[in-house]
Design a protein around this motif. Structure first.
Motif, PDB file in Angstrom:
ATOM      1  N   GLY A  28     -39.015   0.367   6.609  1.00 46.46           N
ATOM      2  CA  GLY A  28     -40.403  -0.062   6.717  1.00 46.46           C
ATOM      3  C   GLY A  28     -40.757  -0.366   8.162  1.00 46.46           C
ATOM      4  N   ALA A  29     -41.730   0.338   8.712  1.00 41.82           N
ATOM      5  CA  ALA A  29     -42.134   0.149  10.110  1.00 41.82           C
ATOM      6  C   ALA A  29     -43.521  -0.480  10.178  1.00 41.82           C
ATOM      7  CB  ALA A  29     -42.112   1.483  10.848  1.00 41.82           C
ATOM      8  N   GLY A  30     -43.740  -1.485   9.316  1.00 42.46           N
ATOM      9  CA  GLY A  30     -45.035  -2.144   9.261  1.00 42.46           C
ATOM     10  C   GLY A  30     -44.997  -3.560   9.806  1.00 42.46           C
ATOM     11  N   GLY A  31     -45.680  -4.469   9.096  1.00 47.63           N
ATOM     12  CA  GLY A  31     -45.819  -5.836   9.571  1.00 47.63           C
ATOM     13  C   GLY A  31     -44.516  -6.588   9.699  1.00 47.63           C
ATOM     14  N   LEU A  32     -43.554  -6.323   8.827  1.00 45.80           N
ATOM     15  CA  LEU A  32     -42.230  -6.927   8.923  1.00 45.80           C
ATOM     16  C   LEU A  32     -41.329  -6.141   9.868  1.00 45.80           C
ATOM     17  CD1 LEU A  32     -41.620  -7.660   5.126  1.00 45.80           C
ATOM     18  CD2 LEU A  32     -41.939  -9.400   6.892  1.00 45.80           C
ATOM     19  N   GLY A  33     -41.338  -4.826   9.710  1.00 44.14           N
ATOM     20  CA  GLY A  33     -40.422  -3.978  10.460  1.00 44.14           C
ATOM     21  C   GLY A  33     -40.663  -3.980  11.954  1.00 44.14           C
ATOM     22  N   CYS A  34     -41.938  -4.081  12.389  1.00 47.47           N
ATOM     23  CA  CYS A  34     -42.227  -4.037  13.833  1.00 47.47           C
ATOM     24  C   CYS A  34     -41.619  -5.223  14.583  1.00 47.47           C
ATOM     25  CB  CYS A  34     -43.730  -3.955  14.059  1.00 47.47           C
ATOM     26  SG  CYS A  34     -44.443  -2.317  13.749  1.00 47.47           S
ATOM     27  N   PRO A  35     -41.916  -6.471  14.194  1.00 48.34           N
ATOM     28  CA  PRO A  35     -41.308  -7.582  14.937  1.00 48.34           C
ATOM     29  C   PRO A  35     -39.804  -7.644  14.758  1.00 48.34           C
ATOM     30  CG  PRO A  35     -42.523  -8.407  13.042  1.00 48.34           C
ATOM     31  CD  PRO A  35     -42.865  -6.960  13.187  1.00 48.34           C
TER      32      PRO A  35
ATOM     33  N   VAL B  74     -49.822   5.566  11.558  1.00 47.19           N
ATOM     34  CA  VAL B  74     -50.487   4.389  12.103  1.00 47.19           C
ATOM     35  C   VAL B  74     -51.987   4.470  11.846  1.00 47.19           C
ATOM     36  CG1 VAL B  74     -50.938   3.040  14.187  1.00 47.19           C
ATOM     37  CG2 VAL B  74     -48.725   4.184  13.891  1.00 47.19           C
ATOM     38  N   GLU B  75     -52.556   3.368  11.352  1.00 49.60           N
ATOM     39  CA  GLU B  75     -53.997   3.259  11.138  1.00 49.60           C
ATOM     40  C   GLU B  75     -54.526   2.062  11.930  1.00 49.60           C
ATOM     41  OE1 GLU B  75     -54.608   2.888   6.974  1.00 49.60           O
ATOM     42  OE2 GLU B  75     -53.788   4.869   6.486  1.00 49.60           O
ATOM     43  N   ALA B  76     -55.806   2.087  12.223  1.00 46.36           N
ATOM     44  CA  ALA B  76     -56.400   0.994  13.003  1.00 46.36           C
ATOM     45  C   ALA B  76     -56.237  -0.353  12.295  1.00 46.36           C
ATOM     46  CB  ALA B  76     -57.874   1.280  13.270  1.00 46.36           C
ATOM     47  N   SER B  77     -56.304  -0.347  10.965  1.00 45.95           N
ATOM     48  CA  SER B  77     -56.193  -1.603  10.213  1.00 45.95           C
ATOM     49  C   SER B  77     -54.789  -2.188  10.258  1.00 45.95           C
ATOM     50  CB  SER B  77     -56.603  -1.382   8.752  1.00 45.95           C
ATOM     51  OG  SER B  77     -55.745  -0.443   8.122  1.00 45.95           O
ATOM     52  N   ASN B  78     -53.807  -1.435  10.746  1.00 45.25           N
ATOM     53  CA  ASN B  78     -52.439  -1.938  10.872  1.00 45.25           C
ATOM     54  C   ASN B  78     -52.260  -2.834  12.095  1.00 45.25           C
ATOM     55  OD1 ASN B  78     -51.209   1.382  10.086  1.00 45.25           O
ATOM     56  ND2 ASN B  78     -51.699  -0.258   8.663  1.00 45.25           N
ATOM     57  N   LEU B  79     -53.069  -2.638  13.108  1.00 44.78           N
ATOM     58  CA  LEU B  79     -52.724  -3.107  14.444  1.00 44.78           C
ATOM     59  C   LEU B  79     -52.776  -4.612  14.624  1.00 44.78           C
ATOM     60  CD1 LEU B  79     -54.403  -0.314  16.596  1.00 44.78           C
ATOM     61  CD2 LEU B  79     -52.052  -0.454  15.769  1.00 44.78           C
ATOM     62  N   HIS B  80     -53.480  -5.346  13.763  1.00 45.59           N
ATOM     63  CA  HIS B  80     -53.543  -6.797  13.960  1.00 45.59           C
ATOM     64  C   HIS B  80     -52.222  -7.477  13.637  1.00 45.59           C
ATOM     65  CE1 HIS B  80     -53.822  -7.317   9.580  1.00 45.59           C
ATOM     66  NE2 HIS B  80     -53.697  -8.612   9.774  1.00 45.59           N
ATOM     67  N   ARG B  81     -51.328  -6.761  12.952  1.00 52.89           N
ATOM     68  CA  ARG B  81     -50.057  -7.373  12.574  1.00 52.89           C
ATOM     69  C   ARG B  81     -48.846  -6.493  12.884  1.00 52.89           C
ATOM     70  NH1 ARG B  81     -52.396  -4.853   8.477  1.00 52.89           N
ATOM     71  NH2 ARG B  81     -51.189  -3.742   6.892  1.00 52.89           N
ATOM     72  N   GLN B  82     -49.025  -5.186  12.934  1.00 56.29           N
ATOM     73  CA  GLN B  82     -47.905  -4.273  13.149  1.00 56.29           C
ATOM     74  C   GLN B  82     -47.782  -4.020  14.655  1.00 56.29           C
ATOM     75  OE1 GLN B  82     -48.166  -0.912  10.454  1.00 56.29           O
ATOM     76  NE2 GLN B  82     -48.712  -2.231   8.728  1.00 56.29           N
ATOM     77  N   VAL B  83     -47.152  -4.984  15.328  1.00 51.28           N
ATOM     78  CA  VAL B  83     -47.226  -5.088  16.784  1.00 51.28           C
ATOM     79  C   VAL B  83     -46.381  -4.055  17.526  1.00 51.28           C
ATOM     80  CG1 VAL B  83     -47.850  -7.523  16.760  1.00 51.28           C
ATOM     81  CG2 VAL B  83     -45.443  -6.877  16.682  1.00 51.28           C
ATOM     82  N   GLY B  84     -45.678  -3.206  16.810  1.00 56.48           N
ATOM     83  CA  GLY B  84     -44.928  -2.136  17.467  1.00 56.48           C
ATOM     84  C   GLY B  84     -45.743  -0.882  17.657  1.00 56.48           C
ATOM     85  N   HIS B  85     -46.997  -0.881  17.195  1.00 57.36           N
ATOM     86  CA  HIS B  85     -47.872   0.278  17.327  1.00 57.36           C
ATOM     87  C   HIS B  85     -49.008  -0.050  18.297  1.00 57.36           C
ATOM     88  CE1 HIS B  85     -45.507   1.693  14.022  1.00 57.36           C
ATOM     89  NE2 HIS B  85     -45.998   0.809  13.169  1.00 57.36           N
TER      90      HIS B  85
ATOM     91  N   MET C 292     -52.288 -12.489   7.125  1.00 54.24           N
ATOM     92  CA  MET C 292     -52.362 -13.042   8.470  1.00 54.24           C
ATOM     93  C   MET C 292     -51.213 -12.489   9.300  1.00 54.24           C
ATOM     94  SD  MET C 292     -55.028 -14.873   8.844  1.00 54.24           S
ATOM     95  CE  MET C 292     -54.572 -15.618  10.413  1.00 54.24           C
ATOM     96  N   GLY C 293     -51.530 -11.932  10.463  1.00 60.20           N
ATOM     97  CA  GLY C 293     -50.504 -11.345  11.313  1.00 60.20           C
ATOM     98  C   GLY C 293     -49.354 -12.281  11.646  1.00 60.20           C
ATOM     99  N   PRO C 294     -49.621 -13.542  12.064  1.00 61.39           N
ATOM    100  CA  PRO C 294     -48.511 -14.441  12.400  1.00 61.39           C
ATOM    101  C   PRO C 294     -47.575 -14.727  11.235  1.00 61.39           C
ATOM    102  CG  PRO C 294     -50.563 -15.265  13.333  1.00 61.39           C
ATOM    103  CD  PRO C 294     -50.927 -14.126  12.425  1.00 61.39           C
ATOM    104  N   VAL C 295     -48.086 -14.653  10.010  1.00 65.44           N
ATOM    105  CA  VAL C 295     -47.240 -14.929   8.853  1.00 65.44           C
ATOM    106  C   VAL C 295     -46.197 -13.831   8.668  1.00 65.44           C
ATOM    107  CG1 VAL C 295     -47.202 -15.200   6.337  1.00 65.44           C
ATOM    108  CG2 VAL C 295     -49.010 -16.281   7.680  1.00 65.44           C
ATOM    109  N   VAL C 296     -46.662 -12.587   8.605  1.00 67.52           N
ATOM    110  CA  VAL C 296     -45.719 -11.483   8.432  1.00 67.52           C
ATOM    111  C   VAL C 296     -44.847 -11.333   9.678  1.00 67.52           C
ATOM    112  CG1 VAL C 296     -47.280  -9.661   9.243  1.00 67.52           C
ATOM    113  CG2 VAL C 296     -45.516  -9.112   7.566  1.00 67.52           C
TER     114      VAL C 296
END
Length: 467
Positions: free
Chosen positions: A63-70, A91-102, A229-233
């Motif tokens: 998983g390369a999303g909200g958990l996988g990126c950090p 990658v979608e624009a709606s991912n970027l607030h939390r998926q910080v590797g993109h 919430m981005g900080p949570v994930v």
């Protein structure tokens, strides 16, 4: 560096040697590695030995999303030698607030490729292995078996059960996490890894030991629907990385019987499994977050995956046994509304425009946050969650059914039209209203708008801010 009796001592402590240090296998730290990881190596409990274990380790991040990126950022930054990343999405624009590797510039790129580009810029030393597709029962064992430790950074129970089952069968430790809205949870499973069927209260559980049954499908909502919430994930992903680094640096990923961790103290390897729960309070000015650690039991003797009589096999998984989708699903309730109690978004809009609809009440069951972005003119917001709670209370304790709707809507004889986000909640709302007698014994028309606000955007107003 210092001079001693004319013999130059390197930072590695090897007289007359270059800036490198060997462990038992002969692997040496390079000057670049010393410089990059020095602040980490001087932490008590890490040292050169722990760093060398990290460099020699292989971690798979699913998983390369909200958990996988950090998680990937800190795994890479710590110097884990080989990092595999598996994800089939883009990658979608709606991912970027939390998926910080993109990043914005990589929208439309495969998430795996995007994240690896980010990690290489952070640390070019590890080997990165991309898997730009989804994990399936057919490929899971072949991929997972190549790694020392697995991070489950997925967002659905189907994949979580699959990952855990395979980790049991190929003896791999698993760090799993989940997050939704303002809370997250994390636990370490099957660590140190223990063969299937070896059951004792001191051995760490698998995912099925902790969650024998999946949550009901009605309770499973995506980040796209419930929000996140981005900080949570991000907090959960960072915690996953922390657990992974600790396990690898201490060799806890190797079974105690094979010399994992401190072989002189087996109990050190058999730590009390815990479930870490993190809650973030957006509405409190004081105490914005809380952590709770709940003790969990060990392996269960009757566990389907790791229990002493388990029949789970890798061959069976590849052949479709168990059926993970079926296990995590419940039969979808049949739509019982007759055609006269349903109307398409396009037909509803056309009838309104032509003045063919009688005066009526429009109920929008989306949560208030969704409703605040936009609604059909004249709609009344009755959030679905609160609606169900009120309906249950009326059914349990009695009381006037009219309390479930605003006063003017409850007492009126005007027809009711119901719209939701995607068309599912509105059907259940219509049925509940009828059960409570608000259709006046069939005299009052209650109608579902098919497809909800998603259909409204597709069929009526492409500019509608559907979220």
């Amino acid at each position: 560096m210092e001079e001693n009796g004319g013999i130059r001592q390197s930072v590695n402590g090897a007289a007359g040697a270059s800036n490198s240090v060997a462990n038992g296998s002969g692997r040496r730290l390079t000057d670049d590695e010393f410089e990059r990881y020095s602040r980490q190596m001087i932490v008590p409990g890490m040292g050169k030995e722990g760093q060398l274990r990290l460099i020699n380790s292989r971690v798979l991040i699913i998983g390369a999303g909200g958990l996988g990126c950090p998680a990937a950022q800190y795994i890479a930054g710590a110097g884990v030698g080989t990092i595999g990343i598996i994800d089939g999405d883009v990658v979608e624009a709606s991912n970027l607030h939390r998926q910080v590797g993109h990043s914005t510039s990589r929208i439309g790129m495969k998430k795996v490729d995007s994240l690896i580009a980010h990690l290489k810029a952070l640390n070019p030393l590890p080997t990165y292995v991309p898997y730009p597709f989804r994990l399936t029962p057919q490929n899971a064992a072949d991929i997972i078996s190549k790694y020392d430790l697995i991070l489950d950074c997925t967002d659905n129970p189907v994949t979580r059960y699959l990952i855990s089952d395979v980790c049991v069968l190929v003896c791999k430790p698993l760090v799993t996490a989940a997050a939704i809205q303002k809370s997250g949870q994390l636990t370490v499973l099957n660590c140190p890894p223990t063969p299937q069927g070896l059951v004792d209260g001191k051995y760490a559980p698998c995912y099925r030991c902790c969650f024998r049954k999946p949550p009901p499908p009605s309770s499973m909502v995506s980040c796209g629907e419930a929000g996140i919430m981005g900080p949570v994930v991000g907090m959960m992903g960072v915690a996953q990385a922390g657990e992974a680094i600790k396990i690898l640096a201490s060799a806890l990923h190797i079974p105690a019987e094979a010399g994992g961790g401190d072989s002189s103290n087996t109990e050190r390897n058999l730590q009390q499994p815990t479930l870490l729960i993190y809650t973030y309070d957006l509405e409190s000015a004081v105490g914005p977050y809380t952590f709770r650690a709940l003790k969990m039991g060990g392996r269960k003797r009757n566990c389907f995956a790791c229990g002493e009589n388990s029949t789970l096999t890798l061959e069976g998984i590849k052949a479709g046994t168990p059926d993970y989708v079926q296990f995590c699903s419940a039969p979808a309730p049949a739509v019982s509304l007759p055609p006269e109690e349903r109307i398409t978004a396009a037909a509803y809009h056309a009838a309104r425009e032509k003045g063919e609809l009688p005066e009526h009440i429009l109920i929008d069951t989306r949560e208030k946050e969704h409703f605040s972005f936009g609604s059909i003119e004249g709609a009344i917001n009755v959030p679905f969650g609160k609606f169900l709670m009120k309906a249950a209370a009326i059914k349990r304790d009695g009381g006037p059914a009219s309390e479930i709707l605003p006063a003017d809507a409850a007492t009126s004889d005007k027809p009711i039209f119901v719209v939701c986000r995607t068309g599912a909640d509105s059907q259940e709302t219509v049925e509940k209203l009828k059960e409570l007698g608000l259709d006046r014994g069939g005299k009052r028309r209650i109608v579902d708008i098919v497809g909800g606000m998603k259909a409204w955007k597709q069929e009526v107003d492409p500019t509608f801010p559907y979220i």
